[in-house]
Design an enzyme around this catalytic site. Structure first.
Site, PDB file in Angstrom:
ATOM      1  N   ASP A   1      46.595   5.848  77.502  1.00 55.89           N
ATOM      2  CA  ASP A   1      48.060   5.822  77.505  1.00 55.89           C
ATOM      3  C   ASP A   1      48.698   7.158  77.876  1.00 55.89           C
ATOM      4  OD1 ASP A   1      48.555   3.097  76.805  1.00 55.89           O
ATOM      5  OD2 ASP A   1      47.865   3.555  74.775  1.00 55.89           O
TER       6      ASP A   1
ATOM      7  N   ASP B   1      47.476  -3.000  79.794  1.00 57.22           N
ATOM      8  CA  ASP B   1      48.509  -1.976  79.590  1.00 57.22           C
ATOM      9  C   ASP B   1      48.338  -0.789  80.526  1.00 57.22           C
ATOM     10  OD1 ASP B   1      47.638  -3.524  77.322  1.00 57.22           O
ATOM     11  OD2 ASP B   1      48.874  -2.330  75.981  1.00 57.22           O
TER      12      ASP B   1
END
Length: 376
Positions: A87, A148
């Protein structure tokens, strides 16, 4: 309508910054944020909101706050604090890269490039993928990718454009293509994660971390795919990415309830207390805005995408936003990790960010911080 929603949101963001100086929001089940250290995957959304507030208002208060937050992200990267995951784009794209986009701050640019190098370090050459979580050869996650990650790839594409070094974009393209082949199912739904043999790259099967079941469609994952593949198309012009974004979007819109805002999983049984995920719909709104910007005027899909955008945004603003309320968050009825009993019906800082990004694009044509402006 959009302007009033933006101004209400910016007032809340300012109040949060004033009341929680130097702290970052974290998710609760208590209709509020918990304010503490910069040590999770979500803090960049807070900084992204601060930059959007500055771009709208040009109030130096937000500029100062955003730069202070970037300094903390610099510290975090130097210490490699809680960064053993994919991330990195969420953290450094919405803080450092945003600082470069908004102000052409060389120090912010350099920090974003350092973050891109860190993300590149998650590439596993033998398996041929960016590992989602954990260190290399991790027993549980050593061969795992995640949908993601598509929203973290813009940091790599951008790094190639800025440096002229092709490796960043090559890795991003390979990851996007791998995601297209293995995370997207034949019926246009999606897996949350997928496993590969770390030594050979042989595909093993799909699974979930936050969805209802391994074979269900977690709505926020579907949303990441919609926006993520559109962004990969912007950078690469690979037609398959554009087609995939449209396919995922059509599935998303066709499986929504009457008020056009998603539940947390498309396969979960719907009961009175089933959690919504307004953040999934906010992400999807941004994906639709991106697609509309990318598609030529004569594209036949523009009309149904515009209709979906209009339905989503009007429902978010009129039924889910905290306009006129004393609230820390901008959007009600988000969900984080329902099976983990974390953030079942609350504010999600990423939902707040994408909600304001969509509003800013509608009102001011400001598209967020996933690429340099005036690129198409």
């Amino acid at each position: 309508m959009w302007r009033d929603a933006i101004e209400d949101a910016i007032g809340k963001i300012r109040r949060n910054l004033e009341q929680h100086q130097g702290a970052f929001p974290h998710i609760t089940n208590e209709k509020r944020y918990s304010w503490s250290e910069n040590e999770d995957w979500i803090e960049g959304f807070h900084t992204g909101l601060t930059w959007l507030s500055y771009e709208y208002s040009r109030d130096a208060f937000f500029q100062v706050q955003a730069k202070q937050q970037i300094a903390d992200f610099k510290r975090r990267l130097e210490e490699k604090a809680c960064l053993e995951h994919h991330d990195i784009g969420f953290l450094y794209g919405l803080s450092a890269l945003a600082g470069w986009i908004v102000e052409k701050d060389d120090s912010a640019r350099d920090l974003a490039l350092q973050a891109a190098d860190h993300l590149l370090g998650r590439w596993r050459e033998q398996g041929g993928y960016l590992q989602a979580w954990g260190p290399e050869n991790d027993e549980t996650n050593g061969g795992r990718i995640i949908i993601d990650c598509l929203l973290n790839l813009p940091l790599l594409y951008w790094a190639s454009e800025v440096t002229g070094q092709p490796r960043y974009a090559e890795i991003a393209f390979k990851q996007a293509e791998l995601s297209r082949r293995y995370l997207v199912r034949g019926d246009d739904s999606s897996y949350h994660t997928f496993y590969f043999n770390p030594e050979t790259g042989v595909p093993l099967g799909g699974g979930t971390h936050q969805g209802y079941t391994d074979g269900s469609t977690w709505t926020r994952g579907q949303a990441w795919g919609i926006y993520g593949f559109a962004l990969s198309y912007r950078y690469t012009k690979e037609p398959a990415f554009l087609r995939t974004s449209k396919r995922l979007l059509k599935y998303f819109l066709e499986h929504l309830p009457e008020d056009h805002i998603a539940y947390w999983d498309f396969n979960v049984p719907i009961e009175a207390n089933t959690s919504r995920d307004s953040s999934a719909s906010a992400i999807t709104a941004c994906g639709m805005l991106e697609l509309i910007d990318l598609l030529p005027e004569d594209d036949a899909d523009r009309s149904w995408i515009k209709q979906g955008l209009d339905q989503t945004m009007h429902s978010l603003v009129s039924k889910y936003a905290t306009i006129g309320e004393e609230a820390e968050g901008l959007l009600k009825h988000g969900s984080y990790h329902v099976r983990g009993n974390n953030g079942l019906d609350d504010y999600m800082i990423w939902g707040d960010y994408y909600y304001l990004e969509a509003l800013m694009r509608l009102e001011r044509g400001i598209p967020g911080y996933w690429y340099e402006r005036n690129t198409k």
